[in-house]
Design a protein around this motif. Structure first.
Motif, mmCIF file in Angstrom:
data_model
loop_
_atom_site.group_PDB
_atom_site.id
_atom_site.type_symbol
_atom_site.label_atom_id
_atom_site.label_comp_id
_atom_site.label_asym_id
_atom_site.label_seq_id
_atom_site.Cartn_x
_atom_site.Cartn_y
_atom_site.Cartn_z
ATOM 1 N N TRP A 277 20.398 27.108 37.039
ATOM 2 C CA TRP A 277 20.795 25.980 36.914
ATOM 3 C C TRP A 277 21.052 25.651 35.316
ATOM 4 C CZ3 TRP A 277 20.795 21.005 38.541
ATOM 5 C CH2 TRP A 277 20.242 20.472 37.245
ATOM 6 N N THR A 278 20.521 26.463 34.522
ATOM 7 C CA THR A 278 21.327 26.497 32.885
ATOM 8 C C THR A 278 22.161 27.579 32.696
ATOM 9 O OG1 THR A 278 18.722 27.314 32.609
ATOM 10 C CG2 THR A 278 20.467 27.631 30.623
ATOM 11 N N LEU A 393 30.644 21.829 39.125
ATOM 12 C CA LEU A 393 30.136 20.957 38.878
ATOM 13 C C LEU A 393 29.512 20.193 40.946
ATOM 14 C CD1 LEU A 393 29.540 17.510 38.086
ATOM 15 C CD2 LEU A 393 31.603 16.743 38.258
ATOM 16 N N ILE A 394 30.446 19.964 41.577
ATOM 17 C CA ILE A 394 29.662 20.472 42.795
ATOM 18 C C ILE A 394 28.510 20.893 43.389
ATOM 19 C CG2 ILE A 394 30.877 21.327 45.175
ATOM 20 C CD1 ILE A 394 33.028 20.089 44.924
ATOM 21 N N SER A 395 28.293 22.641 42.300
ATOM 22 C CA SER A 395 26.889 22.857 42.112
ATOM 23 C C SER A 395 26.131 22.509 42.219
ATOM 24 C CB SER A 395 27.464 24.678 42.203
ATOM 25 O OG SER A 395 28.432 25.548 43.112
ATOM 26 N N ILE A 396 26.038 21.718 40.948
ATOM 27 C CA ILE A 396 25.204 21.733 39.830
ATOM 28 C C ILE A 396 24.617 20.219 40.609
ATOM 29 C CG2 ILE A 396 24.980 19.805 37.319
ATOM 30 C CD1 ILE A 396 26.907 21.898 36.111
ATOM 31 N N ILE A 397 25.692 19.673 41.693
ATOM 32 C CA ILE A 397 25.364 17.828 42.136
ATOM 33 C C ILE A 397 24.109 18.313 43.400
ATOM 34 C CG2 ILE A 397 26.009 16.478 43.581
ATOM 35 C CD1 ILE A 397 28.598 15.847 41.247
ATOM 36 N N TRP A 398 24.557 19.896 44.042
ATOM 37 C CA TRP A 398 23.991 20.091 45.416
ATOM 38 C C TRP A 398 22.706 20.491 45.051
ATOM 39 C CZ3 TRP A 398 26.746 23.587 49.579
ATOM 40 C CH2 TRP A 398 26.286 23.379 50.078
#
Length: 415
Positions: A277-278, A393-398
């Motif tokens: 996440w970081t 950004l897609i990965s962070i949202i997922w």
């Protein structure tokens, strides 16, 4: 009689060295592709395909090679891969047509498939609380991309690009010999269950596997794709020569490879989720800075109607600083994603590593082609970083939707 601890360390060293050399070969078209593109008058898309073909076959081979490692053990599978790619590397120097280079590049791509062999072979030699660090040390072999950026441009300038594959074939042959004499086999590491590949692939139905594939396509696929593109980017955008461009590019490539070992230690200590996440957030912020194109403004004056013109672009020092941050974040993230796998899929780690590694390799394959196509279509060099920003950004949202949101909801229900 060698002790278990000695065998652990010997396997880790042999694996890491062999994988470093494999990664060096896997990414060599990012350097020799520059003079080849000039000789054959290739456009950006064609150059992207040339550099990406080895990445594609490396990605596709990770799944079967990972499954073979579970069944037959890492030592014989890794050794065979090292030997098989030597003839293809050596023949590159004689290629005179674009299609010949693509075919040879496809065979050379097996060097990238060695990752799923080595990561599984390494993990099974270590206790669970040390697997993150061990896999991180092995994964530091990604620094082979930096090795090729130091070696290849110098050889190209001094002897011509044809000397690079000749030299690399000799190095890989010596690597195979070193690996065989300094590695060991433990029959207990083999999966003796003779389930069919179809039965094994049932793991694909697990939604977590798809999520980990997405994460790895960013941190590893992005690393490979950007590594292949950087030398050309610095040359075209900032006017550097091939040697200087390649050396500056190692500010991204080398730390990102080496720090993977530290990422493994962090994942053992703080957990795969927190570290990943970081890393994704740090890279997202840096990519936002890198994405800003050189822009010129014209403002209508109020008093006498005179126009005021000014411009702004990302200077090379700021771009390189942000690039360094991305490299560090992705390097740590590569280790933390595989800590997820070691925690969740111990029994069929080779197979799942192959699937996730395949996704990462496909990311590395698609990105250079998409980079070239975007630049050809828009004429804006920084669109490559806009693309990287979007997939991050897609990965962070997922991750937020499937992990952090669920944890928050569970905690609130507990209260």
């Amino acid at each position: 009689m060698a002790t278990h601890r000695f065998k652990q360390n010997a396997v880790l060293i042999a694996n890491t060295f062999a994988f470093t050399m494999c990664f060096m070969v896997w990414t060599m078209f990012g350097e020799i592709g520059v003079p080849i593109a000039e000789e054959l008058a290739l456009n950006g898309t064609q150059f992207g395909i040339l550099t990406a073909i080895p990445i594609l076959t490396g990605a596709l081979s990770r799944l079967p090679l990972g499954s073979m490692t579970d069944r037959y053990g890492g030592r014989p599978v890794f050794f065979i891969v090292l030997l098989v790619i030597v003839p293809a590397i050596w023949l590159v120097q004689f290629a005179t047509a674009y299609w010949q280079l693509l075919i040879l590049g496809a065979f050379i791509g097996l060097s990238g498939g060695a990752f799923s062999v080595g990561i599984t072979y390494t993990a099974k030699w270590f206790e669970k609380d040390r697997q993150g660090l061990a896999m991180g040390v092995f994964g530091a072999g990604n620094a082979g991309a930096a090795v090729t950026k130091y070696i290849a441009p110098t050889v190209i300038v001094m002897l011509g690009w044809q000397a690079v594959p000749n030299l690399y074939a000799i190095i890989m042959l010596a690597t195979a010999a070193f690996f065989w004499f300094f590695s060991f086999t433990d029959p207990s590491h083999r999966n003796t269950q003779r389930s069919s590949l179809r039965e094994q692939l049932n793991v694909i139905n697990d939604p977590k596997v798809w999520k980990y594939c997405q994460y790895y396509s960013v941190v590893f696929g992005g690393y490979v794709g950007v590594s292949l593109w950087l030398t050309r980017y610095y040359m075209n955008e900032y006017g550097f020569g091939i040697q200087l461009a390649a050396v500056i590019a190692t500010i991204f490539v080398l730390p990102s490879g080496i720090i993977r070992a530290f990422g493994g230690w962090l994942s053992d200590r703080f957990g795969a989720h927190t570290v990943t996440w970081t890393c994704l957030w740090a890279s997202l912020i840096a990519l936002f800075i890198m994405s800003y194109p050189e822009t010129y403004y014209s403002v209508q004056g109020a008093a006498n109607g005179a126009r005021v013109e000014f411009g702004f672009g990302i200077p090379v020092w700021l771009f390189t600083t942000a690039l360094f941050v991305v490299g560090i974040a992705w390097g740590i993230g590569k280790a933390s994603v595989f800590k997820y796998l070691a925690n969740d899929y111990q029994e069929n780690l080779g197979l799942v590593s192959g699937i996730v590694g395949l996704a990462g390799g496909l990311g590395g394959f698609l990105l250079p082609i998409m980079f070239g196509a975007l630049v050809d279509l828009t004429g804006i060099a920084t669109t490559v970083w806009m693309l990287c920003f979007a997939v991050t950004l897609i990965s962070i949202i997922w991750m937020w939707w499937t992990e952090r949101r669920v944890k928050t909801f569970t905690k609130e229900m507990g209260n």
